[in-house]
Design an enzyme around this catalytic site. Structure first.
Site, short mmCIF file in Angstrom:
data_model
loop_
_atom_site.label_atom_id
_atom_site.label_comp_id
_atom_site.label_asym_id
_atom_site.label_seq_id
_atom_site.Cartn_x
_atom_site.Cartn_y
_atom_site.Cartn_z
N CYS A 80 -23.28 -65.17 -27.57
CA CYS A 80 -22.63 -63.92 -27.13
C CYS A 80 -21.29 -64.28 -26.51
O CYS A 80 -20.86 -65.43 -26.56
CB CYS A 80 -23.53 -63.20 -26.12
SG CYS A 80 -23.79 -64.17 -24.61
N CYS B 160 -20.51 -63.30 -23.24
CA CYS B 160 -20.59 -62.98 -21.80
C CYS B 160 -19.99 -64.05 -20.90
O CYS B 160 -19.21 -63.76 -19.99
CB CYS B 160 -22.04 -62.76 -21.41
SG CYS B 160 -22.88 -61.58 -22.44
N THR C 31 -28.47 -57.33 -33.64
CA THR C 31 -28.80 -57.17 -32.21
C THR C 31 -29.34 -55.78 -31.89
O THR C 31 -30.13 -55.61 -30.96
CB THR C 31 -27.56 -57.50 -31.34
OG1 THR C 31 -27.94 -57.46 -29.95
CG2 THR C 31 -26.40 -56.55 -31.56
N ASP D 290 -29.37 -49.95 -26.32
CA ASP D 290 -28.79 -50.35 -25.03
C ASP D 290 -29.51 -49.56 -23.94
O ASP D 290 -29.43 -48.34 -23.89
CB ASP D 290 -27.26 -50.04 -25.00
CG ASP D 290 -26.57 -50.72 -23.83
OD1 ASP D 290 -25.35 -50.97 -23.93
OD2 ASP D 290 -27.25 -51.00 -22.81
N ARG E 94 -29.11 -49.92 -20.65
CA ARG E 94 -28.45 -50.00 -19.33
C ARG E 94 -28.07 -48.61 -18.80
O ARG E 94 -27.75 -47.72 -19.55
CB ARG E 94 -27.19 -50.87 -19.43
CG ARG E 94 -27.46 -52.33 -19.59
CD ARG E 94 -26.20 -53.11 -19.84
NE ARG E 94 -25.67 -52.84 -21.18
CZ ARG E 94 -24.60 -53.45 -21.67
NH1 ARG E 94 -23.94 -54.35 -20.93
NH2 ARG E 94 -24.15 -53.19 -22.88
N1 LIG Z 1 -31.07 -57.12 -26.00
C1 LIG Z 1 -30.01 -57.92 -26.22
N2 LIG Z 1 -29.13 -58.13 -25.18
C2 LIG Z 1 -28.08 -58.94 -25.42
C3 LIG Z 1 -27.86 -59.58 -26.67
N3 LIG Z 1 -26.74 -60.32 -26.55
C4 LIG Z 1 -26.26 -60.12 -25.27
N4 LIG Z 1 -27.09 -59.28 -24.62
C5 LIG Z 1 -26.98 -58.74 -23.27
O1 LIG Z 1 -25.89 -57.81 -23.31
C6 LIG Z 1 -25.30 -57.71 -22.01
C7 LIG Z 1 -23.81 -57.96 -22.18
O2 LIG Z 1 -23.41 -56.94 -23.00
P1 LIG Z 1 -22.28 -57.18 -24.10
O3 LIG Z 1 -22.62 -56.32 -25.25
O4 LIG Z 1 -22.07 -58.63 -24.28
O5 LIG Z 1 -21.02 -56.66 -23.50
P2 LIG Z 1 -20.90 -55.35 -22.68
O6 LIG Z 1 -21.13 -55.82 -21.30
O7 LIG Z 1 -21.76 -54.25 -23.13
O8 LIG Z 1 -19.43 -54.92 -22.99
P3 LIG Z 1 -18.15 -55.65 -22.39
O9 LIG Z 1 -17.91 -55.00 -21.07
O10 LIG Z 1 -17.05 -55.38 -23.36
O11 LIG Z 1 -18.46 -57.11 -22.25
C8 LIG Z 1 -25.99 -58.78 -21.19
O12 LIG Z 1 -26.99 -58.15 -20.42
C9 LIG Z 1 -26.60 -59.70 -22.21
O13 LIG Z 1 -27.79 -60.34 -21.69
C10 LIG Z 1 -28.81 -59.35 -27.71
O14 LIG Z 1 -28.68 -59.84 -28.83
N5 LIG Z 1 -29.85 -58.52 -27.46
ZN LIG Z 2 -24.48 -62.63 -23.19
#
Ligand SMILES: Nc1nc2c(ncn2[C@@H]2O[C@H](COP(=O)(O)OP(=O)(O)OP(=O)(O)O)[C@@H](O)[C@H]2O)c(=O)[nH]1
Ligand SMILES: [Zn+2]
EC number: 3.5.4.25
Length: 353
Positions: free
Chosen positions: A215, A217, A264, A276, A278
């Site tokens: 990813c 992050c 994903t 998502d 969140r």
């Molecule tokens: N369920 C799941 N979570 C993921 C995956 N890859 C990263 N994450 C989670 O996604 C979150 C980060 O989200 P991102 O999509 O990387 O970015 P974002 O925070 O939504 O958007 P930005 O602010 O632009 O970084 C973290 O909680 C990661 O643990 C995946 O393949 N599956």
């Molecule tokens: Zn990540």
């Protein structure tokens, strides 16, 4: 009272509760250096006495000047002094957000002004006093704790966090509706008149701490902290939302499905989750504590922009944050762009107004 909070001197641990604490208040367009200046001057009707107290160099001075005119206190003072005091307290805690969150964070502990010289507002030193100031502070705490945004999060404590980028202050919170702990890292002096440069960073143990290339992050976390330091001030809200809200172990399950070809979003859905999970409502409480209401937000994620707008935060600019693209995360990023509308190019931007 075993667990009572006793306060007196402004420089002590709970000194923020003292009327002598150096927190100015604005009442009817007039700025008073402290609650004590406002309270003492309210005892009088004569403009020259009010002015002398108003311009006293310190709250101690304001108190002393007021004592010099004790024979000229307005005749109805005893009937109005509690109303005057409560008005001063309300202004102080509403106009200085951290103080209000600190007051709410005292939860149900009794609050006592431990004053040997005042048996009305204080406890008289031995507990025989009325402690009316403590009572009013507890009444104000009860008012605040059920009010938005104080009921979203509970401030716990703060500490310095030296990092390889610079020294941040780390503020700890508990989300009220699920007891999840969250952090805010602040750097420099936040100028409340300008939009603050901020990042809402969702926890990603694999990316943030284990150098994952799956990813972006970890790269985004580093870039955000570096950018805030070079900007001179800002805040990173570190949100315990691992796995887009499904947790670390479910993220591993989702990764396993991705190893077998799912993307994903499909992986989350096959596990029975939304793409998502969140939510961001509680960020409003964290930003309120930090006295941030307009921001430049470092993100590619439209949902974060929208979440802050819904929370009444003025997102004056979205700052792209495209870091760490590599062969291991290109499908992941492509899916986020295609299915989750993440904005990876300027054209993606939509009007923020
Ligand atoms: N369920 C799941 N979570 C993921 C995956 N890859 C990263 N994450 C989670 O996604 C979150 C980060 O989200 P991102 O999509 O990387 O970015 P974002 O925070 O939504 O958007 P930005 O602010 O632009 O970084 C973290 O909680 C990661 O643990 C995946 O393949 N599956
Ligand atoms: Zn990540």
């Amino acid at each position: 009272m075993a667990d009572a909070i006793q306060f007196y001197e402004p420089k002590e641990r709970y000194g923020f509760l003292s009327n002598f604490s150096l927190h100015s208040i604005v009442i009817d367009g007039v700025t008073w250096p402290t609650v004590e200046h406002y309270y003492q001057s309210s005892k009088f009707l004569a403009a020259d006495i009010i002015a002398r107290i108003h311009h006293a160099a310190t709250p101690e001075q304001a108190f002393k000047v007021s004592r010099q005119y004790s024979k000229q206190v307005r005749p109805d003072w005893n009937n109005i002094k509690e109303t005057v005091m409560m008005r001063g307290l309300r202004c102080k805690f509403h106009q200085h957000h951290p103080l209000a969150h600190w007051l709410v964070a005292t939860e149900t502990q009794p609050i006592v002004e431990h004053s040997f010289s005042d048996a009305y507002w204080g406890d008289g030193g031995d507990g025989h006093g009325k402690n009316r100031l403590g009572q009013l502070l507890m009444a104000l705490r009860d008012e605040l704790k059920n009010k938005h945004p104080y009921k979203l999060i509970r401030y716990v404590d703060a500490a310095q966090l030296p990092t390889q980028f610079g020294v941040f202050t780390m503020h700890g919170f508990i989300q009220s509706d699920n007891n999840v702990e969250h952090l805010a890292l602040t750097y420099g002096k936040l100028d409340v008149t300008k939009p603050a440069l901020i990042r809402l960073h969702s926890e990603c143990l694999t990316g943030d701490a284990l150098y994952s290339l799956r990813c972006d992050c970890g790269f985004q976390l580093q870039k955000s902290l570096e950018t805030i330091v070079s900007h001179g001030s800002g805040a990173l809200l570190y949100l315990r939302q691992e796995g887009r809200g499904i947790g670390l172990l479910n993220k591993i399950r989702a990764y396993h499905l991705q190893d077998k070809g799912a993307d994903t979003v499909e992986a989350n859905e096959r596990l029975g989750f939304a793409a998502d999970m969140r939510e961001y409502h509680f960020c409003e409480g964290m930003l309120h504590y930090l006295e941030i209401d307009k921001v430049k937000l470092m993100t590619n994620n439209p949902r974060k922009v929208q979440a802050l707008c819904i929370a009444g935060i003025n997102v004056v600019e979205r700052v792209p944050l495209q870091e760490g693209h590599n062969i291991h995360n290109e499908n992941y990023l492509e899916t986020k762009s295609r299915k989750l509308r993440h904005m990876f190019s300027k054209e993606d931007d939509f009007s923020l107004s």
